[in-house]
Design a protein around this motif. Structure first.
Motif, short mmCIF file in Angstrom:
data_model
loop_
_atom_site.label_atom_id
_atom_site.label_comp_id
_atom_site.label_asym_id
_atom_site.label_seq_id
_atom_site.Cartn_x
_atom_site.Cartn_y
_atom_site.Cartn_z
N LYS A 43 0.83 -1.21 0.00
CA LYS A 43 0.00 0.00 0.00
C LYS A 43 0.86 1.26 0.00
CE LYS A 43 -3.65 2.50 2.41
NZ LYS A 43 -2.93 3.79 2.24
N LYS A 44 1.88 1.26 0.84
CA LYS A 44 2.73 2.45 0.91
C LYS A 44 3.48 2.68 -0.39
CE LYS A 44 2.96 4.62 3.98
NZ LYS A 44 2.23 5.85 4.36
N CYS A 45 3.97 1.60 -1.02
CA CYS A 45 4.65 1.74 -2.31
C CYS A 45 3.69 2.28 -3.37
CB CYS A 45 5.23 0.39 -2.75
SG CYS A 45 6.68 -0.15 -1.81
N TYR A 46 2.46 1.79 -3.35
CA TYR A 46 1.46 2.28 -4.31
C TYR A 46 1.18 3.76 -4.09
CZ TYR A 46 -3.02 3.06 -6.59
OH TYR A 46 -4.03 3.59 -7.36
N ASP A 47 1.07 4.16 -2.81
CA ASP A 47 0.81 5.57 -2.50
C ASP A 47 1.94 6.46 -3.03
OD1 ASP A 47 -1.54 4.90 -1.26
OD2 ASP A 47 -0.71 4.92 0.76
N TYR A 48 3.18 6.01 -2.84
CA TYR A 48 4.31 6.79 -3.33
C TYR A 48 4.32 6.84 -4.86
CZ TYR A 48 6.76 7.69 1.06
OH TYR A 48 7.12 8.17 2.28
N TYR A 49 4.01 5.70 -5.49
CA TYR A 49 3.96 5.65 -6.96
C TYR A 49 2.87 6.58 -7.49
CZ TYR A 49 2.92 3.82 -11.61
OH TYR A 49 2.66 3.70 -12.96
N LYS A 50 1.73 6.56 -6.83
CA LYS A 50 0.60 7.41 -7.25
C LYS A 50 0.95 8.90 -7.12
CE LYS A 50 -2.97 7.48 -4.61
NZ LYS A 50 -4.18 7.05 -3.85
N ASP A 51 1.78 9.22 -6.14
CA ASP A 51 2.18 10.61 -5.93
C ASP A 51 3.34 11.03 -6.85
OD1 ASP A 51 0.24 10.90 -4.02
OD2 ASP A 51 1.59 10.48 -2.33
N GLY A 52 3.80 10.10 -7.70
CA GLY A 52 4.84 10.44 -8.65
C GLY A 52 6.26 10.32 -8.13
#
Length: 261
Positions: free
Chosen positions: A187-196
């Protein structure tokens, strides 16, 4: 973050992930002292290297993961509370991760609990984990969303409260760590990816080094912890947490305020 800081944080993660002393709390404090706690990569690093520690459980208990589906269903049942509360309160949890003072108080309070837990639940030799017991252990694990509480400590105490032996409670805590920490990391990796957020080559190397070190250290920590726990109980961890908590509070109020910098 430089390579020495990455190595130190990975060693801390490997030692503390499966001990009832709070790996997240220790890494927050360590990265704060390094002055890198507010850096986005540091926050990502402290989460991603948990994968290395998790892999140590899979390696050490490889055969135990090839059991009946009942085993996986119980792990899933215990995992559900963390998923629900994690999704509902993710922003509040992230805010708590910015507070070394919260870690200090949690270490102190948790230490007092660990001094008492052996006398509360030390007489059981039960090894059977029912679905209801698994769910209740999962509820205990949710307490670790507060930095400094310790995921392993909360779930082990939860298991002992359900009349499991110390060893059985600890081993179930290790198994439960696999989906819990993998889910939190994903989840945290996805959040960072989503934020660019984009990793540099050097940062990828630091993540690889961190995971390898966390894996090796966690292997040794788990093997040592199980034997020590079955013989000696939780008191030494309770004293350690109390001393660490008091030391951090003294630093905060009399030397220098504990802040994420």
């Amino acid at each position: 973050m430089d390579i020495l800081q990455a190595i130190i944080l990975a060693i801390i993660e490997g030692i503390t992930e499966f001990l009832p002393v709070s790996s997240t709390g220790h890494m927050i404090i360590a990265s704060s002292f390094f002055g890198i706690a507010s850096d986005d990569f540091t926050k990502l690093f402290t989460i991603v290297i948990q994968l290395g520690a998790i892999l140590s459980v899979v390696v050490l208990y490889f055969k135990r993961f090839f059991q009946t589906f009942d085993f996986y269903y119980k792990i899933l049942v215990a995992f559900i509370p963390a998923v629900i509360l994690g999704l509902l309160f993710s922003k509040k949890i992230d805010a708590l991760l910015e507070s070394p003072l919260t870690v200090a108080v949690s270490l102190l309070v948790g230490g007092i609990v660990l001094l008492k837990v052996d006398s509360w639940f030390n007489h059981s030799e039960d090894t059977e984990i029912t679905y209801l017991k698994a769910f209740k252990i999962g509820l205990f694990q949710c307490l670790a969303m507060v930095p400094g509480v310790s995921r392993s400590g909360a779930s082990i105490v939860g298991g002992m409260s359900q009349k499991l032996s110390r060893t059985s409670a600890a081993e179930f805590s290790f198994f439960l760590a696999v989906p819990t920490m993998f889910g939190a990391t994903a989840k945290k990796c996805y959040d960072y990816y989503k934020d660019g957020f984009v990793l540099t080559h050097d940062q990828i190397n630091l993540l690889i080094i961190g995971n390898v070190i966390a894996f090796i250290v966690a292997l040794l920590a788990i093997k040592t912890f199980i034997g020590f726990l079955s013989r000696n109980g939780f008191k030494i961890f309770g004293y350690y947490r109390i001393i660490a908590g008091i030391a951090l509070l003294v630093i905060h109020y009399f030397i220098h305020p504990l802040t994420i910098s």
